[in-house]
Write an enzyme that holds these catalytic residues in place. Structure first.
Site, PDB file in Angstrom:
ATOM      1  N   SER A   1      -1.091 -46.136  14.518  1.00 56.15           N
ATOM      2  CA  SER A   1       0.172 -45.896  15.229  1.00 56.15           C
ATOM      3  C   SER A   1       0.545 -47.103  16.086  1.00 56.15           C
ATOM      4  CB  SER A   1       0.058 -44.636  16.092  1.00 56.15           C
ATOM      5  OG  SER A   1      -0.883 -44.815  17.141  1.00 56.15           O
TER       6      SER A   1
ATOM      7  N   ARG B   1       3.947 -49.053  14.791  1.00 59.44           N
ATOM      8  CA  ARG B   1       5.085 -48.935  15.704  1.00 59.44           C
ATOM      9  C   ARG B   1       5.598 -50.322  16.102  1.00 59.44           C
ATOM     10  NH1 ARG B   1       2.789 -46.187  19.007  1.00 59.44           N
ATOM     11  NH2 ARG B   1       3.618 -44.098  18.611  1.00 59.44           N
TER      12      ARG B   1
ATOM     13  N   ASN C   1       9.292 -51.841  14.479  1.00 63.10           N
ATOM     14  CA  ASN C   1      10.430 -52.126  15.345  1.00 63.10           C
ATOM     15  C   ASN C   1      10.822 -53.600  15.324  1.00 63.10           C
ATOM     16  OD1 ASN C   1      11.340 -49.694  17.198  1.00 63.10           O
ATOM     17  ND2 ASN C   1       9.133 -49.506  16.930  1.00 63.10           N
TER      18      ASN C   1
END
Length: 277
Positions: free
Chosen positions: A214, A218, A222
């Site tokens: 994660s 993440r 992004n």
């Protein structure tokens, strides 16, 4: 560059890392490394991430060496604000006792922020410069020279950072709780009964392994999306000027927020590793 090649080729060129590998003929680069597999080095990611890490150390060390007890200068005041901000978050979120956590959190926050900040460099500048150096210095076709300047748009980098945090989680989980305590945490939660040990182990293992993935995905997702939008804007010709600035202003928030989230999740995960139930 965009006028000499198609839009899809332009986008692909900007999203391709400069790669180095070892072959039977010796050291090779870029297209010659297409079949190198795992043992290929993204030299642009390594160079920019290491360089920005050194820049962070130099800037903060220079502030520490020049620090005064009187009225601080602007740079010293800024560094003190950043350090105090990180310390406050560590104090609020970390519930164990470990002198490593605050320096680690500061390093992660500033280093990831600096790597993210490279996303604001105009997308054509550094790749064009690398192409000119490759062409005039080494006789290469500029289209075969790659330069991806945002390290956090490389999944290898974000995964390496996350795995570093994951190893610390495992280390402190075993150090604080012991091998038996860590094993019990994996097998006796959330259902505290021996009959549920297989179920508990599966659930806790998935939860544990999800933490580094994660963190890595993440940050990568992004920043990769943000860089892709900058590249798409750059293909619009005259329309890129009115679109680039508002997206850059908005992206500043993403750059800071993603560095903050990576830091905070690291603090929280290490705090959980220090909790001895």
């Amino acid at each position: 560059m965009a006028s000499e090649i198609t839009t899809s080729e332009y986008i692909k060129h900007h999203l391709t890392n400069a790669t180095m590998c070892s072959t039977d003929q010796g050291i090779a680069f870029n297209k010659a490394c297409a079949d190198a597999g795992f043992w290929a080095w993204h030299v642009d990611t390594l160079a920019w991430s290491i360089g920005l890490g050194i820049l962070f150390l130099w800037l903060f060390r220079s502030a520490a060496k020049k620090a005064t007890t009187g009225v601080p200068g602007k740079w010293q005041a800024f560094v003190e604000i950043v350090i105090e901000f990180v310390n406050d978050n560590v104090r609020d979120s970390f519930h164990g006792r470990n002198n490593l956590i605050a320096p680690l959190a500061l390093t992660i926050f500033v280093w990831v922020f600096l790597m993210n900040l490279m996303d604001l460099v105009p997308v054509d500048v550094l790749p064009w410069l690398a192409g000119q150096i490759g062409h005039y210095g080494f006789g290469m076709d500029p289209h075969d020279v790659y330069m991806k300047v945002v390290p956090t748009t490389d999944l290898n980098l974000t995964l390496a950072l996350a795995l570093g945090v994951f190893f610390l989680i495992l280390f402190y989980s075993i150090k604080v709780k012991g091998v038996g305590g860590f094993t019990k945490e994996l097998t006796m939660q959330p259902f505290n009964h021996w009959a549920f040990i297989p179920v508990n182990f599966i659930l806790e293992s998935v939860t544990l392994l999800a933490r580094p993935f994660s963190l890595a995905l993440r940050l990568f997702g992004n920043l990769y999306a943000g860089e892709l939008i900058f590249i798409l804007i750059a293909t619009l010709g005259l329309w890129q000027l009115p679109l680039h600035f508002p997206w850059a202003v908005f992206h500043i928030l993403v750059i800071v927020l993603q560095a903050f989230i990576f830091m905070m999740l690291t603090i929280v995960y290490l705090s959980l590793a220090h909790e001895d139930h």
